[in-house]
Write a protein that holds these residues in place. Structure first.
Motif, PDB file in Angstrom:
ATOM      1  N   ASP A 190       1.174  10.798  -0.220  1.00  8.26           N
ATOM      2  CA  ASP A 190       1.949  12.008  -0.524  1.00  8.26           C
ATOM      3  C   ASP A 190       3.142  11.659  -1.416  1.00  8.26           C
ATOM      4  OD1 ASP A 190       0.218  13.541   0.993  1.00  8.26           O
ATOM      5  OD2 ASP A 190       1.554  13.671   2.738  1.00  8.26           O
ATOM      6  N   ARG A 191       3.787  10.544  -1.101  1.00  2.74           N
ATOM      7  CA  ARG A 191       4.932  10.108  -1.899  1.00  2.74           C
ATOM      8  C   ARG A 191       4.489   9.751  -3.322  1.00  2.74           C
ATOM      9  NH1 ARG A 191       7.943   5.097   0.035  1.00  2.74           N
ATOM     10  NH2 ARG A 191       6.446   5.429   1.686  1.00  2.74           N
ATOM     11  N   PHE A 192       3.356   9.073  -3.443  1.00  5.14           N
ATOM     12  CA  PHE A 192       2.855   8.708  -4.768  1.00  5.14           C
ATOM     13  C   PHE A 192       2.490   9.960  -5.565  1.00  5.14           C
ATOM     14  CE2 PHE A 192      -0.363   7.248  -7.813  1.00  5.14           C
ATOM     15  CZ  PHE A 192       0.358   6.245  -8.441  1.00  5.14           C
ATOM     16  N   GLU A 193       1.885  10.926  -4.890  1.00  6.72           N
ATOM     17  CA  GLU A 193       1.534  12.175  -5.573  1.00  6.72           C
ATOM     18  C   GLU A 193       2.790  12.909  -6.047  1.00  6.72           C
ATOM     19  OE1 GLU A 193      -1.722  15.552  -4.836  1.00  6.72           O
ATOM     20  OE2 GLU A 193      -0.147  15.513  -3.312  1.00  6.72           O
ATOM     21  N   ALA A 223      -5.911  -2.977 -18.434  1.00  6.15           N
ATOM     22  CA  ALA A 223      -5.921  -3.048 -16.969  1.00  6.15           C
ATOM     23  C   ALA A 223      -4.748  -3.858 -16.431  1.00  6.15           C
ATOM     24  CB  ALA A 223      -7.242  -3.629 -16.485  1.00  6.15           C
ATOM     25  N   ASP A 224      -4.452  -4.988 -17.072  1.00  9.12           N
ATOM     26  CA  ASP A 224      -3.356  -5.818 -16.559  1.00  9.12           C
ATOM     27  C   ASP A 224      -1.997  -5.154 -16.772  1.00  9.12           C
ATOM     28  OD1 ASP A 224      -3.701  -6.272 -19.316  1.00  9.12           O
ATOM     29  OD2 ASP A 224      -2.680  -8.212 -19.207  1.00  9.12           O
ATOM     30  N   ALA A 225      -1.820  -4.462 -17.886  1.00 12.50           N
ATOM     31  CA  ALA A 225      -0.559  -3.746 -18.131  1.00 12.50           C
ATOM     32  C   ALA A 225      -0.403  -2.597 -17.136  1.00 12.50           C
ATOM     33  CB  ALA A 225      -0.515  -3.219 -19.556  1.00 12.50           C
ATOM     34  N   GLN A 226      -1.493  -1.899 -16.895  1.00 17.51           N
ATOM     35  CA  GLN A 226      -1.473  -0.794 -15.937  1.00 17.51           C
ATOM     36  C   GLN A 226      -1.158  -1.328 -14.537  1.00 17.51           C
ATOM     37  OE1 GLN A 226      -5.237   1.307 -15.374  1.00 17.51           O
ATOM     38  NE2 GLN A 226      -4.176   3.265 -15.591  1.00 17.51           N
ATOM     39  N   SER A 227      -1.745  -2.447 -14.199  1.00 18.22           N
ATOM     40  CA  SER A 227      -1.530  -3.049 -12.885  1.00 18.22           C
ATOM     41  C   SER A 227      -0.082  -3.506 -12.708  1.00 18.22           C
ATOM     42  CB  SER A 227      -2.480  -4.230 -12.699  1.00 18.22           C
ATOM     43  OG  SER A 227      -2.292  -4.811 -11.444  1.00 18.22           O
ATOM     44  N   ALA A 266       5.185  -2.468 -10.222  1.00 18.12           N
ATOM     45  CA  ALA A 266       6.635  -2.272 -10.332  1.00 18.12           C
ATOM     46  C   ALA A 266       7.050  -0.936  -9.719  1.00 18.12           C
ATOM     47  CB  ALA A 266       7.067  -2.343 -11.793  1.00 18.12           C
ATOM     48  N   VAL A 267       6.279   0.108  -9.987  1.00 18.00           N
ATOM     49  CA  VAL A 267       6.586   1.434  -9.432  1.00 18.00           C
ATOM     50  C   VAL A 267       6.472   1.407  -7.911  1.00 18.00           C
ATOM     51  CG1 VAL A 267       5.763   3.820  -9.269  1.00 18.00           C
ATOM     52  CG2 VAL A 267       5.954   2.725 -11.504  1.00 18.00           C
ATOM     53  N   LEU A 268       5.396   0.835  -7.405  1.00 14.77           N
ATOM     54  CA  LEU A 268       5.181   0.794  -5.956  1.00 14.77           C
ATOM     55  C   LEU A 268       6.275  -0.007  -5.255  1.00 14.77           C
ATOM     56  CD1 LEU A 268       1.299   0.277  -5.812  1.00 14.77           C
ATOM     57  CD2 LEU A 268       2.585   2.410  -5.531  1.00 14.77           C
ATOM     58  N   ASP A 269       6.669  -1.125  -5.860  1.00 10.40           N
ATOM     59  CA  ASP A 269       7.747  -1.935  -5.277  1.00 10.40           C
ATOM     60  C   ASP A 269       9.055  -1.154  -5.251  1.00 10.40           C
ATOM     61  OD1 ASP A 269       5.994  -4.023  -4.907  1.00 10.40           O
ATOM     62  OD2 ASP A 269       6.676  -5.164  -6.664  1.00 10.40           O
ATOM     63  N   LYS A 270       9.318  -0.442  -6.330  1.00 11.67           N
ATOM     64  CA  LYS A 270      10.583   0.292  -6.430  1.00 11.67           C
ATOM     65  C   LYS A 270      10.686   1.412  -5.388  1.00 11.67           C
ATOM     66  CE  LYS A 270      13.708   2.550  -9.579  1.00 11.67           C
ATOM     67  NZ  LYS A 270      14.131   2.706 -10.935  1.00 11.67           N
ATOM     68  N   SER A 278      -1.744   1.110   1.454  1.00 19.47           N
ATOM     69  CA  SER A 278      -1.644   2.086   0.364  1.00 19.47           C
ATOM     70  C   SER A 278      -1.466   1.397  -0.980  1.00 19.47           C
ATOM     71  CB  SER A 278      -0.477   3.039   0.604  1.00 19.47           C
ATOM     72  OG  SER A 278      -0.578   3.640   1.864  1.00 19.47           O
ATOM     73  N   ALA A 279      -0.550   0.449  -1.040  1.00 19.68           N
ATOM     74  CA  ALA A 279      -0.301  -0.266  -2.295  1.00 19.68           C
ATOM     75  C   ALA A 279      -1.538  -1.050  -2.711  1.00 19.68           C
ATOM     76  CB  ALA A 279       0.894  -1.196  -2.143  1.00 19.68           C
ATOM     77  N   ASN A 280      -2.147  -1.735  -1.761  1.00 18.34           N
ATOM     78  CA  ASN A 280      -3.349  -2.506  -2.086  1.00 18.34           C
ATOM     79  C   ASN A 280      -4.465  -1.595  -2.585  1.00 18.34           C
ATOM     80  OD1 ASN A 280      -2.104  -4.893  -1.399  1.00 18.34           O
ATOM     81  ND2 ASN A 280      -2.925  -4.924   0.674  1.00 18.34           N
TER      82      ASN A 280
END
Length: 186
Positions: free
Chosen positions: A37-40, A60-64, A69-73, A80-82
């Motif tokens: 929900d937070r990601f959405e 793919a690597d740039a997107q990853s 970085a977004v998920l960590d922030k 969920s992150a995995n």
């Protein structure tokens, strides 16, 4: 069990089912739902993130790296992150919105809830949301989770979609009905 639900079909359904089964086994269904929900919500707020998710031009690597970085922030970690990283690695991040929708449907089914999509002209108060939930529960006999969308173009009232049923009580629809009736009479 969950794969039989027609609301979770296709690629997004398969990913959502896999995530749900993993979350259920880890007893983290609600935690994963909250993260998704937070990601959405982040997707809705950030045009750049939306572009990162949807655009095939990013490697793919740039997107990853960007997603990590977004998920960590924002503090989305664990299952969920995995999972979001797996979607990225498999070049399927563009279906994340559908996966989130399908995951919600699986969670609702698991909890014995129904999900209603509600469109309103302006945001509802908590009191009105609770009254709507009670009214829908009396119809379905189940707890009802609401996905509320604000759309000022309906002018007033609301549109409720619950399963295959839809009730359009919007002012826009009523005005259109009057307009058509007047054209036929005139």
């Amino acid at each position: 069990m969950a794969a039989e639900d027609t609301s979770v079909s296709g690629v997004s359904g398969r990913y959502a089912t896999a995530l749900f089964e993993l979350a259920r086994d880890q007893k983290a269904v609600d935690e994963v739902k909250a993260d998704l929900d937070r990601f959405e919500a982040l997707l809705g707020e950030s045009a750049d993130l939306k572009r990162l998710v949807r655009s095939p031009v990013f490697a793919a690597d740039a997107q990853s790296r960007a997603l990590t970085a977004v998920l960590d922030k924002v503090g989305i970690a664990g299952i969920s992150a995995n999972f979001l990283k797996v979607l990225t690695a498999n070049r399927r991040l563009f279906v994340v919105a559908d996966v989130i929708r399908a995951y919600r449907a699986l969670v609702a089914k698991f909890k014995g809830e129904a999900t209603a999509d509600v469109t309103v002209a302006e945001a509802l108060s908590d009191k009105n949301l609770d009254a709507l939930k009670v009214a829908l529960k009396s119809v379905t006999g189940k707890d009802v989770a609401l996905n509320v969308k604000v759309d000022p173009s309906i002018i007033g009232g609301l549109v409720v979609k619950l399963g295959s049923r839809m009730v359009d009580g919007s002012l826009r629809t009523k005005l259109n009905s009057i307009k058509h009736a007047m054209k036929e009479a005139g």
